[in-house]
Motif scaffolding. Structure first.
Motif, PDB file in Angstrom:
ATOM      1  N   PRO A  51     -13.773  -6.508   6.778  1.00  0.00           N
ATOM      2  CA  PRO A  51     -13.418  -8.057   6.967  1.00  0.00           C
ATOM      3  C   PRO A  51     -13.317  -8.644   5.788  1.00  0.00           C
ATOM      4  O   PRO A  51     -12.409  -9.668   5.565  1.00  0.00           O
ATOM      5  CB  PRO A  51     -14.497  -8.518   7.884  1.00  0.00           C
ATOM      6  N   PHE A  52     -14.087  -8.353   4.644  1.00  0.00           N
ATOM      7  CA  PHE A  52     -13.852  -9.114   3.340  1.00  0.00           C
ATOM      8  C   PHE A  52     -12.648  -8.823   2.818  1.00  0.00           C
ATOM      9  O   PHE A  52     -12.089  -9.662   2.187  1.00  0.00           O
ATOM     10  CB  PHE A  52     -15.249  -8.601   2.658  1.00  0.00           C
ATOM     11  N   LEU A  53     -12.294  -7.347   2.611  1.00  0.00           N
ATOM     12  CA  LEU A  53     -10.970  -6.943   2.092  1.00  0.00           C
ATOM     13  C   LEU A  53      -9.936  -7.681   2.813  1.00  0.00           C
ATOM     14  O   LEU A  53      -8.691  -8.331   2.267  1.00  0.00           O
ATOM     15  CB  LEU A  53     -10.742  -5.532   2.203  1.00  0.00           C
ATOM     16  N   LYS A  54      -9.914  -7.910   4.356  1.00  0.00           N
ATOM     17  CA  LYS A  54      -8.831  -8.455   4.926  1.00  0.00           C
ATOM     18  C   LYS A  54      -8.769  -9.786   4.707  1.00  0.00           C
ATOM     19  O   LYS A  54      -7.557 -10.478   4.486  1.00  0.00           O
ATOM     20  CB  LYS A  54      -9.048  -8.361   6.534  1.00  0.00           C
ATOM     21  N   GLU A  55      -9.588 -10.464   4.342  1.00  0.00           N
ATOM     22  CA  GLU A  55      -9.743 -11.914   4.137  1.00  0.00           C
ATOM     23  C   GLU A  55      -9.147 -12.132   2.796  1.00  0.00           C
ATOM     24  O   GLU A  55      -8.344 -13.009   2.570  1.00  0.00           O
ATOM     25  CB  GLU A  55     -11.226 -12.486   4.135  1.00  0.00           C
ATOM     26  N   ARG A  56      -9.520 -11.388   1.820  1.00  0.00           N
ATOM     27  CA  ARG A  56      -8.866 -11.457   0.359  1.00  0.00           C
ATOM     28  C   ARG A  56      -7.572 -11.133   0.134  1.00  0.00           C
ATOM     29  O   ARG A  56      -6.754 -11.717  -0.745  1.00  0.00           O
ATOM     30  CB  ARG A  56     -10.144 -10.982  -0.707  1.00  0.00           C
ATOM     31  N   LEU A  57      -7.138 -10.020   0.889  1.00  0.00           N
ATOM     32  CA  LEU A  57      -5.759  -9.568   0.753  1.00  0.00           C
ATOM     33  C   LEU A  57      -4.807 -10.573   0.894  1.00  0.00           C
ATOM     34  O   LEU A  57      -3.438 -10.613   0.728  1.00  0.00           O
ATOM     35  CB  LEU A  57      -5.535  -8.559   1.828  1.00  0.00           C
ATOM     36  N   LYS A  58      -5.163 -11.721   1.884  1.00  0.00           N
ATOM     37  CA  LYS A  58      -4.340 -12.966   2.026  1.00  0.00           C
ATOM     38  C   LYS A  58      -3.844 -13.622   0.841  1.00  0.00           C
ATOM     39  O   LYS A  58      -2.826 -14.329   0.800  1.00  0.00           O
ATOM     40  CB  LYS A  58      -4.990 -13.671   3.179  1.00  0.00           C
ATOM     41  N   GLU A  59      -4.552 -13.425  -0.151  1.00  0.00           N
ATOM     42  CA  GLU A  59      -4.110 -14.132  -1.618  1.00  0.00           C
ATOM     43  C   GLU A  59      -3.305 -13.482  -2.277  1.00  0.00           C
ATOM     44  O   GLU A  59      -2.709 -13.780  -3.447  1.00  0.00           O
ATOM     45  CB  GLU A  59      -5.529 -14.194  -2.202  1.00  0.00           C
ATOM     46  N   VAL A  60      -2.743 -12.165  -1.850  1.00  0.00           N
ATOM     47  CA  VAL A  60      -1.950 -11.248  -2.787  1.00  0.00           C
ATOM     48  C   VAL A  60      -0.627 -10.938  -1.868  1.00  0.00           C
ATOM     49  O   VAL A  60      -0.737 -10.539  -0.802  1.00  0.00           O
ATOM     50  CB  VAL A  60      -2.744  -9.836  -3.247  1.00  0.00           C
ATOM     51  N   GLU A  61       0.244 -11.155  -3.049  1.00  0.00           N
ATOM     52  CA  GLU A  61       1.709 -10.672  -2.552  1.00  0.00           C
ATOM     53  C   GLU A  61       2.102  -9.205  -3.173  1.00  0.00           C
ATOM     54  O   GLU A  61       1.845  -9.030  -4.231  1.00  0.00           O
ATOM     55  CB  GLU A  61       2.772 -11.638  -2.883  1.00  0.00           C
ATOM     56  N   PHE A  62       2.247  -8.224  -2.244  1.00  0.00           N
ATOM     57  CA  PHE A  62       2.601  -6.749  -2.781  1.00  0.00           C
ATOM     58  C   PHE A  62       3.710  -6.141  -1.997  1.00  0.00           C
ATOM     59  O   PHE A  62       3.946  -6.519  -0.804  1.00  0.00           O
ATOM     60  CB  PHE A  62       1.497  -6.063  -2.706  1.00  0.00           C
ATOM     61  N   ASP A  63       4.544  -5.210  -2.808  1.00  0.00           N
ATOM     62  CA  ASP A  63       5.587  -4.351  -2.072  1.00  0.00           C
ATOM     63  C   ASP A  63       5.016  -3.040  -1.780  1.00  0.00           C
ATOM     64  O   ASP A  63       5.109  -2.456  -0.666  1.00  0.00           O
ATOM     65  CB  ASP A  63       6.468  -4.386  -2.968  1.00  0.00           C
ATOM     66  N   LEU A  64       3.989  -2.394  -2.524  1.00  0.00           N
ATOM     67  CA  LEU A  64       3.624  -1.152  -2.352  1.00  0.00           C
ATOM     68  C   LEU A  64       1.864  -1.118  -2.606  1.00  0.00           C
ATOM     69  O   LEU A  64       1.503  -1.910  -3.369  1.00  0.00           O
ATOM     70  CB  LEU A  64       4.155  -0.292  -3.105  1.00  0.00           C
ATOM     71  N   VAL A  65       1.180  -0.445  -1.993  1.00  0.00           N
ATOM     72  CA  VAL A  65      -0.176  -0.110  -2.205  1.00  0.00           C
ATOM     73  C   VAL A  65      -0.476   1.115  -2.667  1.00  0.00           C
ATOM     74  O   VAL A  65      -0.053   2.185  -2.042  1.00  0.00           O
ATOM     75  CB  VAL A  65      -0.972  -0.285  -0.830  1.00  0.00           C
ATOM     76  N   THR A  66      -1.424   1.191  -3.559  1.00  0.00           N
ATOM     77  CA  THR A  66      -1.782   2.708  -4.144  1.00  0.00           C
ATOM     78  C   THR A  66      -3.303   2.515  -4.453  1.00  0.00           C
ATOM     79  O   THR A  66      -3.865   1.479  -4.462  1.00  0.00           O
ATOM     80  CB  THR A  66      -0.945   2.996  -5.368  1.00  0.00           C
ATOM     81  N   ALA A  67      -3.804   3.719  -4.836  1.00  0.00           N
ATOM     82  CA  ALA A  67      -5.205   3.940  -5.032  1.00  0.00           C
ATOM     83  C   ALA A  67      -5.328   4.785  -6.215  1.00  0.00           C
ATOM     84  O   ALA A  67      -4.543   5.362  -6.632  1.00  0.00           O
ATOM     85  CB  ALA A  67      -5.884   4.671  -3.799  1.00  0.00           C
ATOM     86  N   ILE A  68      -6.273   4.340  -7.003  1.00  0.00           N
ATOM     87  CA  ILE A  68      -6.558   5.221  -8.249  1.00  0.00           C
ATOM     88  C   ILE A  68      -6.817   6.591  -8.000  1.00  0.00           C
ATOM     89  O   ILE A  68      -7.778   6.794  -7.234  1.00  0.00           O
ATOM     90  CB  ILE A  68      -7.834   4.397  -9.039  1.00  0.00           C
ATOM     91  N   PRO A  69      -5.928   7.542  -8.266  1.00  0.00           N
ATOM     92  CA  PRO A  69      -6.173   9.042  -8.087  1.00  0.00           C
ATOM     93  C   PRO A  69      -7.566   9.631  -8.600  1.00  0.00           C
ATOM     94  O   PRO A  69      -7.877   9.259  -9.647  1.00  0.00           O
ATOM     95  CB  PRO A  69      -4.925   9.451  -8.534  1.00  0.00           C
ATOM     96  N   LEU A  70      -7.711  10.554  -7.889  1.00  0.00           N
ATOM     97  CA  LEU A  70      -8.842  11.498  -8.456  1.00  0.00           C
ATOM     98  C   LEU A  70      -8.241  12.639  -9.114  1.00  0.00           C
ATOM     99  O   LEU A  70      -7.491  13.181  -8.431  1.00  0.00           O
ATOM    100  CB  LEU A  70      -9.922  11.814  -7.404  1.00  0.00           C
ATOM    101  N   SER A  71      -8.774  13.331 -10.002  1.00  0.00           N
ATOM    102  CA  SER A  71      -8.425  14.514 -10.349  1.00  0.00           C
ATOM    103  C   SER A  71      -8.849  15.478  -9.295  1.00  0.00           C
ATOM    104  O   SER A  71      -9.596  15.363  -8.184  1.00  0.00           O
ATOM    105  CB  SER A  71      -9.154  15.047 -11.656  1.00  0.00           C
ATOM    106  N   ASP A  72      -8.115  16.553  -9.131  1.00  0.00           N
ATOM    107  CA  ASP A  72      -8.253  17.676  -8.219  1.00  0.00           C
ATOM    108  C   ASP A  72      -9.779  18.109  -8.214  1.00  0.00           C
ATOM    109  O   ASP A  72     -10.286  18.142  -7.212  1.00  0.00           O
ATOM    110  CB  ASP A  72      -7.350  18.987  -8.419  1.00  0.00           C
TER     111      ASP A  72
END
Length: 231
Positions: free
Chosen positions: A113-134
């Motif tokens: 719920p906290f993430l959903k609330e703050r995501l409203k403040e950001v405009e973006f086209d693509l979402v990515t995550a910091i990758p981990l090494s294998d």
């Protein structure tokens, strides 16, 4: 009766007209445990990384760390902004450790719920995550950023690969800030003129996010911002 994911105490759901007329976000943490999360609610915080500003902050509402990054010719201008949800106190540190290192995947639901609330403040086209090494992915079993994105209903695109390095937690502040580039871009054709949002768990010195942002901007992305659980 639902039970708190942290302390396992029963939680009574109060029935109100509001909860009957609309489908509210299901609570997974009790009021006592939620009260131990120290939210960052704007105010006197760095406009770039969400850190609380002391009396020694620089001009333009930036903390000393971000001012140093932005004055650095090699790293300045790549990361637009990081939104952090909570201060990294001992309580949150323990929650993230259980989630990230001990595989308690369900704890990620606390932050939805906290993430959903703050995501409203950001405009973006693509979402990515910091990758981990294998090696790190095999060790943990899942990528913590991708898991958070999945739970809030965001599809992540794999845009970066990462070489295996020693854990960031074992490095000093200066060592983190002087690390060589650890990311390589994949699917660069998808990045052209796109605004990219990175989801991660902790903003410490900003090294990891700025390395990722630099790689993405260099490959053609228009803008890179990020959202993290902790700062």
């Amino acid at each position: 009766m639902n039970r708190c994911l942290v302390c396992d105490e029963g939680m009574k759901q109060a029935l109100t007209w509001g909860s009957l007329l609309k489908q509210a976000e299901a609570r997974v943490i009790c009021e006592g445990c939620e009260g131990k999360l120290n939210r960052i609610n704007g105010g006197d915080t760095c406009t770039m990384c969400s850190r609380e500003l002391g009396g020694d902050h620089m001009t333009d509402d930036l903390c000393l760390d971000c001012s140093r990054w932005e004055r650095n010719r090699e790293w300045g201008g790549y990361l637009s902004k990081n939104i952090a949800l909570f201060h990294y106190n001992e309580y949150l540190k323990d929650l993230i450790a259980k989630y990230k290192y001990r595989g308690d995947y369900a704890l990620a639901e606390i932050f939805v719920p906290f993430l959903k609330e703050r995501l409203k403040e950001v405009e973006f086209d693509l979402v990515t995550a910091i990758p981990l090494s294998d090696e790190r992915l095999k060790e943990r079993g899942f990528n913590q950023g991708e898991a958070l994105a999945d739970l809030v209903g965001l599809h992540t695109v794999e845009t970066l690969t990462r070489i295996h390095t020693e854990k960031q937690s074992k490095k000093s502040r200066q060592e983190r800030m002087s690390l060589p580039q650890v990311f390589q871009v994949m699917q660069s054709d998808m990045l052209e003129h796109k605004s990219i949002l990175i989801i991660d768990d902790i903003y410490t010195t900003g090294t990891t996010l700025r390395h990722a942002a630099k790689a993405l901007i260099t490959a053609g992305a228009k803008e890179v911002s990020s959202i993290t659980l902790a700062r």
